[in-house]
Design an enzyme around this catalytic site. Structure first.
Site, PDB file in Angstrom:
ATOM      1  N   GLY A 135      -7.587  20.401  19.131  1.00 23.59           N
ATOM      2  CA  GLY A 135      -7.110  21.816  19.098  1.00 23.59           C
ATOM      3  C   GLY A 135      -7.709  22.438  20.369  1.00 23.59           C
ATOM      4  N   GLY A 136      -7.683  23.709  20.176  1.00 26.02           N
ATOM      5  CA  GLY A 136      -7.974  24.736  21.312  1.00 26.02           C
ATOM      6  C   GLY A 136      -9.346  24.704  21.446  1.00 26.02           C
ATOM      7  N   GLN A 137     -10.256  24.345  20.431  1.00 20.50           N
ATOM      8  CA  GLN A 137     -11.978  24.436  20.464  1.00 20.50           C
ATOM      9  C   GLN A 137     -12.388  23.147  20.984  1.00 20.50           C
ATOM     10  OE1 GLN A 137     -12.981  27.535  20.090  1.00 20.50           O
ATOM     11  NE2 GLN A 137     -11.689  28.522  18.915  1.00 20.50           N
ATOM     12  N   GLN A 189       0.848  -1.160  -0.044  1.00 21.11           N
ATOM     13  CA  GLN A 189       0.103  -0.061  -0.009  1.00 21.11           C
ATOM     14  C   GLN A 189       0.678   1.399   0.023  1.00 21.11           C
ATOM     15  OE1 GLN A 189      -3.284   2.450   2.514  1.00 21.11           O
ATOM     16  NE2 GLN A 189      -2.977   0.287   2.964  1.00 21.11           N
ATOM     17  N   SER A 190       1.717   1.216   0.761  1.00 18.87           N
ATOM     18  CA  SER A 190       2.542   2.759   0.995  1.00 18.87           C
ATOM     19  C   SER A 190       3.114   3.280  -0.340  1.00 18.87           C
ATOM     20  CB  SER A 190       3.477   2.576   2.078  1.00 18.87           C
ATOM     21  OG  SER A 190       4.597   1.700   1.694  1.00 18.87           O
ATOM     22  N   GLU A 243       1.094  -1.187   8.216  1.00 13.14           N
ATOM     23  CA  GLU A 243       0.619   0.039   8.704  1.00 13.14           C
ATOM     24  C   GLU A 243       0.473   0.263  10.135  1.00 13.14           C
ATOM     25  OE1 GLU A 243      -1.543   2.541   7.098  1.00 13.14           O
ATOM     26  OE2 GLU A 243      -1.663   3.114   9.094  1.00 13.14           O
ATOM     27  N   LYS A 276      15.493 -11.390 -10.576  1.00 12.90           N
ATOM     28  CA  LYS A 276      16.687 -12.195  -9.873  1.00 12.90           C
ATOM     29  C   LYS A 276      17.167 -12.791 -11.377  1.00 12.90           C
ATOM     30  CE  LYS A 276      15.445 -12.331  -5.369  1.00 12.90           C
ATOM     31  NZ  LYS A 276      14.842 -13.019  -4.206  1.00 12.90           N
ATOM     32  N   PHE A 306      10.389  -1.752  -1.054  1.00 12.66           N
ATOM     33  CA  PHE A 306      10.872  -3.198  -0.275  1.00 12.66           C
ATOM     34  C   PHE A 306      11.384  -3.319   0.835  1.00 12.66           C
ATOM     35  CE2 PHE A 306      12.185  -3.640  -5.180  1.00 12.66           C
ATOM     36  CZ  PHE A 306      10.998  -4.633  -5.440  1.00 12.66           C
ATOM     37  N   GLY A 307      11.289  -4.505   1.473  1.00 12.39           N
ATOM     38  CA  GLY A 307      11.874  -4.542   2.681  1.00 12.39           C
ATOM     39  C   GLY A 307      13.470  -4.043   2.829  1.00 12.39           C
ATOM     40  N   ARG A 317       6.442  -9.013  -9.923  1.00 14.87           N
ATOM     41  CA  ARG A 317       7.049 -10.372 -10.261  1.00 14.87           C
ATOM     42  C   ARG A 317       6.091 -11.197 -11.161  1.00 14.87           C
ATOM     43  NH1 ARG A 317       9.451 -13.347  -5.615  1.00 14.87           N
ATOM     44  NH2 ARG A 317       9.016 -11.758  -4.515  1.00 14.87           N
ATOM     45  N   ASP A 331       0.900   3.905   5.962  1.00 19.14           N
ATOM     46  CA  ASP A 331       1.005   3.754   4.577  1.00 19.14           C
ATOM     47  C   ASP A 331       0.667   4.769   3.493  1.00 19.14           C
ATOM     48  OD1 ASP A 331       1.578   1.047   4.921  1.00 19.14           O
ATOM     49  OD2 ASP A 331      -0.175   0.029   4.789  1.00 19.14           O
ATOM     50  N   ARG A 347      20.371  -6.078  -2.320  1.00 14.49           N
ATOM     51  CA  ARG A 347      20.412  -7.332  -2.937  1.00 14.49           C
ATOM     52  C   ARG A 347      20.236  -7.540  -4.514  1.00 14.49           C
ATOM     53  NH1 ARG A 347      18.420  -8.552   2.298  1.00 14.49           N
ATOM     54  NH2 ARG A 347      16.293  -8.919   1.452  1.00 14.49           N
ATOM     55  N   LYS A 406      11.168  -5.076   8.856  1.00 13.30           N
ATOM     56  CA  LYS A 406      10.008  -4.783   7.943  1.00 13.30           C
ATOM     57  C   LYS A 406       8.825  -4.152   8.669  1.00 13.30           C
ATOM     58  CE  LYS A 406      10.956  -8.712   5.097  1.00 13.30           C
ATOM     59  NZ  LYS A 406      10.239  -9.975   4.547  1.00 13.30           N
TER      60      LYS A 406
HETATM   61  N1  CAO Z   1      11.170 -10.576  -9.300  1.00 12.90           N
HETATM   62  C1  CAO Z   1      11.814 -11.319  -8.354  1.00 12.90           C
HETATM   63  N2  CAO Z   1      12.006 -11.081  -7.050  1.00 12.90           N
HETATM   64  C2  CAO Z   1      11.445 -10.025  -6.470  1.00 12.90           C
HETATM   65  C3  CAO Z   1      10.372  -8.988  -7.383  1.00 12.90           C
HETATM   66  C4  CAO Z   1      10.711  -9.558  -9.019  1.00 12.90           C
HETATM   67  N3  CAO Z   1       9.836  -8.823  -9.786  1.00 12.90           N
HETATM   68  N4  CAO Z   1       9.995  -8.342  -6.570  1.00 12.90           N
HETATM   69  C5  CAO Z   1      10.436  -8.418  -5.333  1.00 12.90           C
HETATM   70  N5  CAO Z   1      11.002  -9.489  -5.511  1.00 12.90           N
HETATM   71  C6  CAO Z   1      11.738 -10.235  -4.218  1.00 12.90           C
HETATM   72  C7  CAO Z   1      12.737  -9.195  -3.528  1.00 12.90           C
HETATM   73  O1  CAO Z   1      14.266  -9.356  -4.311  1.00 12.90           O
HETATM   74  C8  CAO Z   1      12.951  -9.778  -2.110  1.00 12.90           C
HETATM   75  O2  CAO Z   1      13.646 -10.908  -2.210  1.00 12.90           O
HETATM   76  P1  CAO Z   1      15.130 -11.256  -1.077  1.00 12.90           P
HETATM   77  O3  CAO Z   1      14.436 -10.941   0.107  1.00 12.90           O
HETATM   78  O4  CAO Z   1      15.521 -12.599  -1.486  1.00 12.90           O
HETATM   79  O5  CAO Z   1      16.312 -10.085  -1.326  1.00 12.90           O
HETATM   80  C9  CAO Z   1      11.527 -10.521  -1.866  1.00 12.90           C
HETATM   81  O6  CAO Z   1      11.080 -10.308  -3.258  1.00 12.90           O
HETATM   82  C10 CAO Z   1      10.849  -9.781  -0.743  1.00 12.90           C
HETATM   83  O7  CAO Z   1      10.899  -8.556  -0.684  1.00 12.90           O
HETATM   84  P2  CAO Z   1      10.207  -7.703   0.496  1.00 12.90           P
HETATM   85  O8  CAO Z   1      11.216  -7.875   1.751  1.00 12.90           O
HETATM   86  O9  CAO Z   1      10.138  -6.005   0.177  1.00 12.90           O
HETATM   87  O10 CAO Z   1       8.724  -8.191   0.584  1.00 12.90           O
HETATM   88  P3  CAO Z   1       8.014  -8.912   2.019  1.00 12.90           P
HETATM   89  O11 CAO Z   1       6.645  -9.640   1.422  1.00 12.90           O
HETATM   90  O12 CAO Z   1       9.069 -10.081   2.582  1.00 12.90           O
HETATM   91  O13 CAO Z   1       7.723  -7.822   3.022  1.00 12.90           O
HETATM   92  C11 CAO Z   1       6.973  -5.530   3.622  1.00 12.90           C
HETATM   93  C12 CAO Z   1       6.618  -6.903   2.766  1.00 12.90           C
HETATM   94  C13 CAO Z   1       5.839  -4.633   3.098  1.00 12.90           C
HETATM   95  C14 CAO Z   1       6.867  -5.877   5.043  1.00 12.90           C
HETATM   96  C15 CAO Z   1       8.283  -4.951   3.201  1.00 12.90           C
HETATM   97  O14 CAO Z   1       8.459  -4.829   1.778  1.00 12.90           O
HETATM   98  C16 CAO Z   1       8.696  -3.655   3.764  1.00 12.90           C
HETATM   99  O15 CAO Z   1       8.903  -3.733   4.977  1.00 12.90           O
HETATM  100  N6  CAO Z   1       8.617  -2.762   3.214  1.00 12.90           N
HETATM  101  C17 CAO Z   1       8.940  -1.356   3.479  1.00 12.90           C
HETATM  102  C18 CAO Z   1       8.062  -0.747   4.511  1.00 12.90           C
HETATM  103  C19 CAO Z   1       6.723  -0.745   3.912  1.00 12.90           C
HETATM  104  O16 CAO Z   1       6.297  -0.159   2.822  1.00 12.90           O
HETATM  105  N7  CAO Z   1       5.757  -1.051   4.451  1.00 12.90           N
HETATM  106  C20 CAO Z   1       4.230  -0.818   3.989  1.00 12.90           C
HETATM  107  C21 CAO Z   1       3.841  -1.749   3.273  1.00 12.90           C
HETATM  108  S1  CAO Z   1       2.030  -1.363   3.282  1.00 12.90           S
HETATM  109  O17 CAO Z   1       1.229  -1.957   4.684  1.00 12.90           O
END
Ligand code: CAO
Length: 425
Positions: A247-249, A17-18, A139, A75, A97-98, A38, A168, A104, A136
């Site tokens: 607020g103040g009201q 979402q974010s 929301e 990848k 991404f995380g 992906r 988000d 990576r 990671k």
């Molecule tokens: N082709 C191949 N691999 C892909 C890809 C693609 N097109 N797109 C993503 N991937 C892979 C990434 O390379 C990653 O692989 P590695 O961990 O092996 O390097 C993997 O997908 C996972 O990515 P991620 O960590 O972003 O995804 P997650 O589902 O495990 O976590 C989230 C999701 C939201 C917790 C995390 O992305 C995050 O903390 N993001 C930052 C904060 C954020 O925006 N949070 C709000 C989300 S909305 O509530």
């Protein structure tokens, strides 16, 4: 009519979402938003909370309008080659991404700016640099770590998260502003830059009035909080304040006619000082206009509960819409609690394009939010979200200038995935 961000091309690496809220906003303003997904599954939200079998969920479609979708396995060596090509021809790259994922993948900021010194690389992360930077975040985690949950809810109850997606969507908005600001600076420097927005920071920015109150606590009780009048002492941190105004009201949520059966039959009522006299007349307490115990805002602070209880006796005799109509005649600030059903059916929101109906080849018509920011020279034209990989070939040929042979080569390499069915739930 041209759009404000015509000519801006965005490499959209966002998911959930974010990040998608940020890029959708830029796409509404006219940016060409290329969403990289992906192969096979795409953005995980396509398959989450599905309501129509085999169709992209509303979760996905309401966050990804006006975008084009390309599937690339990042990848795969050929996928990386494609991405490098896209980085070179895009103005902005956005990702959420995380922590560490982009590095990576081989797309560190150093690498990205080497490929394209004009590019703006924008990221949402859960936290900024510090003890939690590798975590990671979703929301509600952001709401809890950014100060919202500890200050939301009732004093006697546990911390509460809010329905508004301030972690988000709130951070997506912050990031979008960072991106357009960086684009503006680029017009003068010719250089791109790194833009980051942490969800914790975004939530705290939205909760700044509570940080204000935290500092005020050092100088005495927070008199506009209802607990002051109730004689409940304050602790060391800003308490949860129920429906107190920030607020103040002073304000509170009051029952209206029909509340016994309709959970949304309530009205937010603000006892704004300049209209105190009008409030007293409407509720039939003319004596309070001159009574020194009620005549000034300061005098009223210790009696907020009793005052709102009295006003509620009046609102309970009216529906929320009747009360709104009467109070507005006297410029008394108030607002009915509107349910999602009422908002979805609201004609005026449809007219302004704040709520929009679009048609989708797999799910049929659906409602989505339109752009809440209205630009007179760049009206938003909300389009449905793309199917997974719908524009893969179009992007290869139009954006990267590939001929048929090269398209085939990339398809056969497996870097684009096949035309696979949608993800299982
Ligand atoms: N082709 C191949 N691999 C892909 C890809 C693609 N097109 N797109 C993503 N991937 C892979 C990434 O390379 C990653 O692989 P590695 O961990 O092996 O390097 C993997 O997908 C996972 O990515 P991620 O960590 O972003 O995804 P997650 O589902 O495990 O976590 C989230 C999701 C939201 C917790 C995390 O992305 C995050 O903390 N993001 C930052 C904060 C954020 O925006 N949070 C709000 C989300 S909305 O509530």
């Amino acid at each position: 009519m041209g759009k404000a961000l015509d000519g801006v091309r965005i490499l959209d690496f966002t998911h959930v979402q974010s990040g998608p809220t940020c890029t959708q906003l830029l796409a509404w303003f006219g940016a060409d938003c290329i969403k990289v997904e992906r192969p096979g599954t795409g953005d995980i939200t396509r398959g989450q909370l599905r309501d129509v079998p085999n169709a992209d969920s509303l979760y996905f479609t309401m966050l990804n309008g006006n975008k084009r979708s390309i599937t690339i396995d990042t990848k795969h060596p050929k996928g990386k080659e494609l991405l490098e090509g896209l980085v070179k021809v895009c103005d902005v790259m956005v990702e959420n991404f995380g922590p560490g994922v982009l590095d990576r993948m081989g797309f560190s900021w150093e690498r990205v700016r080497q490929l394209n010194p004009r590019i703006i690389l924008a990221s949402v992360k859960g936290f900024g640099p510090g003890p939690y930077e590798d975590c990671k975040v979703y929301e509600n985690v952001a709401q809890c770590t950014g100060g919202s949950a500890s200050t939301t809810g009732f004093r006697e109850g546990p911390p509460l998260v809010t329905g508004a997606q301030i972690g988000d969507t709130g951070t997506g908005l912050h990031l979008a502003l960072g991106i357009v600001t960086a684009l503006y600076q680029r017009t003068k420097t010719g250089r791109g830059q790194r833009v980051t927005a942490a969800m914790q920071d975004g939530v705290l920015n939205l909760c700044r009035v509570k940080l204000r109150d935290q500092q005020r606590l050092a100088h005495g009780p927070l008199k506009e909080y209802r607990q002051y009048g109730e004689g409940v002492s304050f602790g060391v941190a800003v308490p949860r304040a129920g429906n107190d105004s920030g607020g103040g009201q002073p304000g509170w949520i009051l029952k209206c006619k029909g509340w016994e059966t309709d959970p949304d039959s309530y009205l937010y009522f603000i006892t704004q000082a300049p209209v105190w006299g009008a409030i007293c007349k409407v509720i039939g307490e003319e004596g309070w206009i001159t009574d020194p115990g009620y005549a000034t805002p300061d005098a009223r602070l210790s009696k907020l509960k009793a005052i709102f209880d009295r006003i509620e006796k009046w609102t309970m005799t009216k529906t929320k819409f009747e009360a709104m109509e009467i109070l507005n005649k006297y410029d008394i600030p108030c607002g009915p609690i509107l349910s999602m059903k009422e908002l979805a059916e609201d004609e005026s929101l449809r007219k302004t394009g704040t709520v929009v109906e679009v048609d989708h080849p797999k799910r049929g018509k659906y409602l989505t939010v339109g752009n809440p920011i209205k630009l007179s020279d760049s009206p938003s034209d909300v389009k449905r979200a793309p199917l997974l990989g719908e524009h893969t070939e179009e992007i290869l040929t139009q954006v990267l200038g590939f001929d048929d042979k090269k398209v085939r080569e990339f398809k056969e390499s497996g870097a684009l995935g096949g035309a696979k069915p949608m993800a299982a739930e």
